[in-house]
Scaffold this motif. Structure first.
Motif, PDB file in Angstrom:
ATOM      1  N   PRO B 198      49.086  64.851  75.435  1.00 53.37           N
ATOM      2  CA  PRO B 198      47.826  64.508  76.090  1.00 53.37           C
ATOM      3  C   PRO B 198      46.690  64.448  75.078  1.00 53.37           C
ATOM      4  CG  PRO B 198      48.572  66.708  76.742  1.00 53.37           C
ATOM      5  CD  PRO B 198      49.641  66.112  75.888  1.00 53.37           C
ATOM      6  N   LYS B 199      45.807  63.482  75.236  1.00 48.08           N
ATOM      7  CA  LYS B 199      44.702  63.275  74.293  1.00 48.08           C
ATOM      8  C   LYS B 199      43.404  63.050  75.071  1.00 48.08           C
ATOM      9  CE  LYS B 199      47.014  63.759  70.592  1.00 48.08           C
ATOM     10  NZ  LYS B 199      46.694  64.866  69.672  1.00 48.08           N
ATOM     11  N   ASN B 200      42.886  64.159  75.584  1.00 46.98           N
ATOM     12  CA  ASN B 200      41.684  64.073  76.429  1.00 46.98           C
ATOM     13  C   ASN B 200      40.595  65.060  76.002  1.00 46.98           C
ATOM     14  OD1 ASN B 200      42.822  62.172  78.536  1.00 46.98           O
ATOM     15  ND2 ASN B 200      44.330  63.835  78.614  1.00 46.98           N
ATOM     16  N   ARG B 201      40.732  65.620  74.793  1.00 49.54           N
ATOM     17  CA  ARG B 201      39.792  66.661  74.383  1.00 49.54           C
ATOM     18  C   ARG B 201      38.359  66.116  74.311  1.00 49.54           C
ATOM     19  NH1 ARG B 201      41.624  69.729  69.237  1.00 49.54           N
ATOM     20  NH2 ARG B 201      43.316  70.257  70.645  1.00 49.54           N
ATOM     21  N   GLY B 202      37.477  66.788  75.026  1.00 52.81           N
ATOM     22  CA  GLY B 202      36.068  66.379  75.026  1.00 52.81           C
ATOM     23  C   GLY B 202      35.677  65.535  76.215  1.00 52.81           C
ATOM     24  N   VAL B 203      36.670  65.145  77.039  1.00 57.36           N
ATOM     25  CA  VAL B 203      36.360  64.304  78.204  1.00 57.36           C
ATOM     26  C   VAL B 203      36.183  65.193  79.433  1.00 57.36           C
ATOM     27  CG1 VAL B 203      37.134  62.432  79.690  1.00 57.36           C
ATOM     28  CG2 VAL B 203      37.673  62.386  77.252  1.00 57.36           C
ATOM     29  N   GLU B 204      35.040  65.065  80.058  1.00 57.33           N
ATOM     30  CA  GLU B 204      34.718  65.922  81.198  1.00 57.33           C
ATOM     31  C   GLU B 204      35.416  65.425  82.461  1.00 57.33           C
ATOM     32  OE1 GLU B 204      30.553  66.150  82.064  1.00 57.33           O
ATOM     33  OE2 GLU B 204      30.833  67.729  83.572  1.00 57.33           O
ATOM     34  N   ALA B 205      35.939  66.366  83.245  1.00 55.09           N
ATOM     35  CA  ALA B 205      36.495  66.060  84.570  1.00 55.09           C
ATOM     36  C   ALA B 205      35.566  66.722  85.594  1.00 55.09           C
ATOM     37  CB  ALA B 205      37.910  66.584  84.688  1.00 55.09           C
ATOM     38  N   PRO B 206      34.483  66.051  85.964  1.00 51.89           N
ATOM     39  CA  PRO B 206      33.458  66.717  86.784  1.00 51.89           C
ATOM     40  C   PRO B 206      33.944  67.098  88.174  1.00 51.89           C
ATOM     41  CG  PRO B 206      32.980  64.361  86.539  1.00 51.89           C
ATOM     42  CD  PRO B 206      34.133  64.656  85.647  1.00 51.89           C
ATOM     43  N   PHE B 207      35.084  66.557  88.582  1.00 52.28           N
ATOM     44  CA  PHE B 207      35.594  66.798  89.936  1.00 52.28           C
ATOM     45  C   PHE B 207      36.606  67.949  89.973  1.00 52.28           C
ATOM     46  CE2 PHE B 207      37.397  63.224  87.662  1.00 52.28           C
ATOM     47  CZ  PHE B 207      38.722  63.634  87.500  1.00 52.28           C
ATOM     48  N   LEU B 208      36.858  68.608  88.827  1.00 55.06           N
ATOM     49  CA  LEU B 208      37.823  69.710  88.781  1.00 55.06           C
ATOM     50  C   LEU B 208      37.097  71.027  88.499  1.00 55.06           C
ATOM     51  CD1 LEU B 208      40.755  68.126  86.694  1.00 55.06           C
ATOM     52  CD2 LEU B 208      40.646  68.469  89.169  1.00 55.06           C
ATOM     53  N   TYR B 212      36.970  70.840  81.498  1.00 52.97           N
ATOM     54  CA  TYR B 212      37.571  70.230  80.305  1.00 52.97           C
ATOM     55  C   TYR B 212      39.058  70.623  80.193  1.00 52.97           C
ATOM     56  CZ  TYR B 212      32.894  68.828  79.006  1.00 52.97           C
ATOM     57  OH  TYR B 212      31.651  68.240  79.010  1.00 52.97           O
ATOM     58  N   PRO B 213      39.871  70.183  81.140  1.00 51.06           N
ATOM     59  CA  PRO B 213      41.296  70.521  81.102  1.00 51.06           C
ATOM     60  C   PRO B 213      42.039  69.670  80.061  1.00 51.06           C
ATOM     61  CG  PRO B 213      40.859  69.032  82.915  1.00 51.06           C
ATOM     62  CD  PRO B 213      39.533  69.301  82.262  1.00 51.06           C
ATOM     63  N   GLU B 214      43.280  70.033  79.806  1.00 49.76           N
ATOM     64  CA  GLU B 214      44.097  69.243  78.866  1.00 49.76           C
ATOM     65  C   GLU B 214      44.437  67.882  79.490  1.00 49.76           C
ATOM     66  OE1 GLU B 214      47.979  70.816  77.811  1.00 49.76           O
ATOM     67  OE2 GLU B 214      47.650  70.155  75.749  1.00 49.76           O
ATOM     68  N   THR B 215      44.765  67.890  80.783  1.00 49.19           N
ATOM     69  CA  THR B 215      45.007  66.644  81.517  1.00 49.19           C
ATOM     70  C   THR B 215      44.309  66.748  82.877  1.00 49.19           C
ATOM     71  OG1 THR B 215      47.017  67.454  82.582  1.00 49.19           O
ATOM     72  CG2 THR B 215      47.294  66.312  80.470  1.00 49.19           C
ATOM     73  N   GLY B 216      44.239  65.631  83.558  1.00 45.15           N
ATOM     74  CA  GLY B 216      43.605  65.605  84.878  1.00 45.15           C
ATOM     75  C   GLY B 216      42.353  64.748  84.901  1.00 45.15           C
ATOM     76  N   GLN B 217      41.932  64.298  83.710  1.00 46.98           N
ATOM     77  CA  GLN B 217      40.780  63.392  83.669  1.00 46.98           C
ATOM     78  C   GLN B 217      41.180  62.054  84.290  1.00 46.98           C
ATOM     79  OE1 GLN B 217      41.794  65.313  81.204  1.00 46.98           O
ATOM     80  NE2 GLN B 217      40.051  66.224  80.137  1.00 46.98           N
TER      81      GLN B 217
END
Lengths: 86, 374
Positions: B198-208, B212-217
C-alpha cells in the motif's frame, strides 16, 4: 423455449425445443449451443443476472426457485429482460 | 486525411461509446461512429501500439460486462473475451472457500502495456479485480495477488462500486506497476504484480476514525507525470496530492483552492510538470462555483492557475474520474466531458475553449487517440 429479441444477438433467433429437466440444465444446453450466451444470463456464480426474468409456463421463477426450477412436464420457457434503467 | 493521422476523442457514455474526429487545428469536430448504442460504456481507449485498435468496456444493465474491440477505428466492433471470476481455480491458502466468490460486476479501466510488450493489456474491474492478457485479450489471467489479497474481503466499495480504476506502468520497467482502488487506496508492485505494498502515506481519509490509515483512502484517479515517472498526481476523496517518490509519500497540494474534492486528473507529455484537475463541490459533486473550471497545477512553481473565465461556461457540471484527458500535441489539447453530456475542448493548453456542438448522453470517460507519428 423462447428468448427475448434483445438476446438474439447472442443466441437463437426463434423458438427451440429442449429435453432439459431443470432451468440450470436448459441454460447449460443453451450456452453449449450458443457460446456467446455464456455469462449473459447468469454470472460466474451460476445465478441469474439481476434483470433477467424467466417464465416457466407463464410463471416468473426468477426470484423464487431460480435456476433450480424443475422443467419436467413444462411446456414453455420464456427468457426476457425486465424493464429497468433510464 | 489518412485515418491514423487524425486525432480522435473517445467518449464513453451512459448510452454508448462515441468517436469524435477532429481537424488538424483541433477546432472542428465531427461525431462519428457510436459503439454499443444504448449500453453503458465506462471506458473507451485506443491502443497506440496498434493504430486502429480501440477497446470499449461495456457494462450492459441486463447482460453484464463485456469487452468490445474494433480493429478499424470504430467502424465495426466485435465482442472480445471478457475475464470472469474463475470458478474452479485453485486458490491461495488464505482463501475462504466457504464464502461465495464475487462475480465481475463492472469493467472500469483498460490499460495497454508498454511498447516493449505489444500484446499485453491490463484490465481493472469491480469488485477490486485486476486482470492481464499477453495476447491482446484472447485470454485473460487474474492477478491473484490483488484479486485474492488477504485483505480483499475487508475492502469496501465506494459510491461508484468496488472499482479498480487506475493502472499505471513505469515506462522504464514494466515490472513496476501501480493500481488505485476506490475506498482502498493506491498500491505499488516492483515484481510485475507478484506482490503489492500500500502506498497512501500522507493521504487523509476524512471519513474514517483514523485519518491517516495504511489503506482505506478513497482514491479517485491518479496519473503519472509524463516527463518524470517517479512523480504522480492524485485526486482523492480527501483532496489533491502529489508524490515525487513513486508514491512512497504524498503531499496535499489542493488546500489553497479551498474545497479540493473532485474525481479526475490528467497530465500530458507535452506539458511536463503540470497536471489538470476539475474541482467539485464535495457535497453536491458538481462545479461548486457555478461554472466550468479546470485547475492547472504547476509542479515547478507549486502554483495553481485557473484556465477558464467564470463567464465562459456557467453551470453546475459533474465530471467523473476519467472525465478529463489531454493529447500529446504541441500545445497540449485538453478535453473535459461532463455527466450532463457536454464535451469541452481546448486546443491551446487551456487558453481558449469550445463546446463540441453535440449533446452526448452523460459522459463517463474521455480519452484521446493521438495521431500516429509518421
Amino acid at each position: 423455449m423462447h428468448l427475448d429479441s434483445w438476446l438474439r444477438e447472442f443466441g437463437p433467433r426463434g423458438r427451440e425445443t429442449t429435453d432439459a429437466d431443470s432451468l440450470e440444465h436448459l441454460l447449460d444446453e443453451l450456452e453449449e449451443r450458443y457460446p456467446r450466451l455464456r455469462f449473459k444470463l447468469r454470472d460466474e456464480t451460476g445465478q441469474l443476472r439481476r434483470y433477467v426474468r424467466v417464465f416457466v409456463d407463464s410463471e416468473d421463477v426468477s426470484g423464487t426457485t431460480g435456476v433450480a426450477t424443475p422443467l419436467t412436464g413444462a411446456r414453455s420457457v420464456e427468457i426476457l429482460h425486465s424493464i429497468a434503467g433510464g | 486525411m489518412e485515418k491514423d493521422r487524425e486525432l480522435r476523442i473517445l467518449v464513453g457514455t451512459r448510452k454508448g461509446g462515441y468517436i469524435v474526429e477532429g481537424d488538424s487545428a483541433r477546432k472542428r469536430w465531427r461525431v462519428g461512429p457510436v459503439a454499443q448504442e444504448g449500453s453503458e460504456v465506462y471506458h473507451m481507449v485506443a491502443d497506440p501500439r496498434h493504430p486502429g485498435d480501440l477497446y470499449a468496456l461495456v457494462n450492459n444493465t441486463f447482460w453484464g460486462p463485456m469487452i468490445q474491440r474494433s480493429r478499424n477505428w470504430g467502424k465495426t466492433w466485435r465482442e472480445a473475451p471478457t475475464p470472469m471470476t474463475p470458478v474452479k481455480k485453485k486458490r491461495q491458502p488464505n482463501f475462504d472457500a466457504s464464502k461465495p466468490w464475487s462475480p465481475v460486476n463492472n469493467l472500469w479501466h483498460l490499460e495497454p502495456g508498454l511498447p516493449s510488450e505489444p500484446s499485453t493489456l491490463y484490465l481493472g474491474a469491480d469488485p477490486h479485480l485486476l486482470f492481464r492478457t499477453a495476447d491482446l485479450g484472447s485470454t485473460w489471467e487474474p492477478i491473484n495477488s490483488i484479486n485474492e489479497h488477504p485483505d480483499h474481503p475487508n475492502w469496501s466499495p465506494g459510491a461508484g462500486g468496488a472499482c479498480l480504476h487506475t493502472i499505471l506502468i513505469d515506462p522504464r520497467d514494466p515490472r513496476r506497476m501501480y493500481v488505485g482502488m476506490s475506498s482502498v487506496g493506491t498500491f505499488r508492485s516492483e515484481d510485475g504484480g507478484g506482490t503489492w505494498k500500500p502506498k497512501n502515506r500522507g493521504v487523509e481519509a476524512p471519513f474514517l476514525p483514523n485519518k491517516y490509515p495504511e489503506t482505506g483512502q478513497c482514491v479517485h484517479h491518479v496519473v503519472a507525470d509524463a516527463a518524470d515517472p517517479d512523480t504522480f498526481y492524485r485526486q482523492d476523496h480527501g483532496g489533491m496530492y502529489v508524490s515525487h517518490d513513486r508514491m512512497d509519500h504524498w503531499t496535499r497540494i489542493g488546500k489553497p483552492l479551498g474545497d479540493d474534492f473532485g474525481f479526475c486528473v490528467t497530465s500530458s507529455p507535452t506539458s511536463p510538470g503540470k497536471a489538470y484537475f476539475v474541482r467539485l463541490d464535495g457535497m453536491a459533486r458538481v462545479t461548486g462555483e457555478g461554472h466550468l473550471q479546470v485547475e492547472e497545477w504547476n509542479d515547478k512553481t507549486r502554483k495553481w492557475r485557473k484556465l477558464l473565465a467564470p463567464t465562459a461556461f456557467p453551470g453546475h457540471f459533474g465530471v467523473q474520474r476519467e472525465g478529463i484527458a489531454t493529447d500529446n500535441l504541441e500545445p497540449v489539447g485538453i478535453y473535459v466531458g461532463t455527466t450532463t453530456g457536454q464535451l469541452f475542448t481546448s486546443p491551446d493548453a487551456g487558453k481558449t475553449w469550445r463546446l463540441v456542438p453535440f449533446a452526448f448522453p452523460g459522459i463517463h470517460s474521455v480519452s484521446i487517440a493521438n495521431p500516429t507519428p509518421r
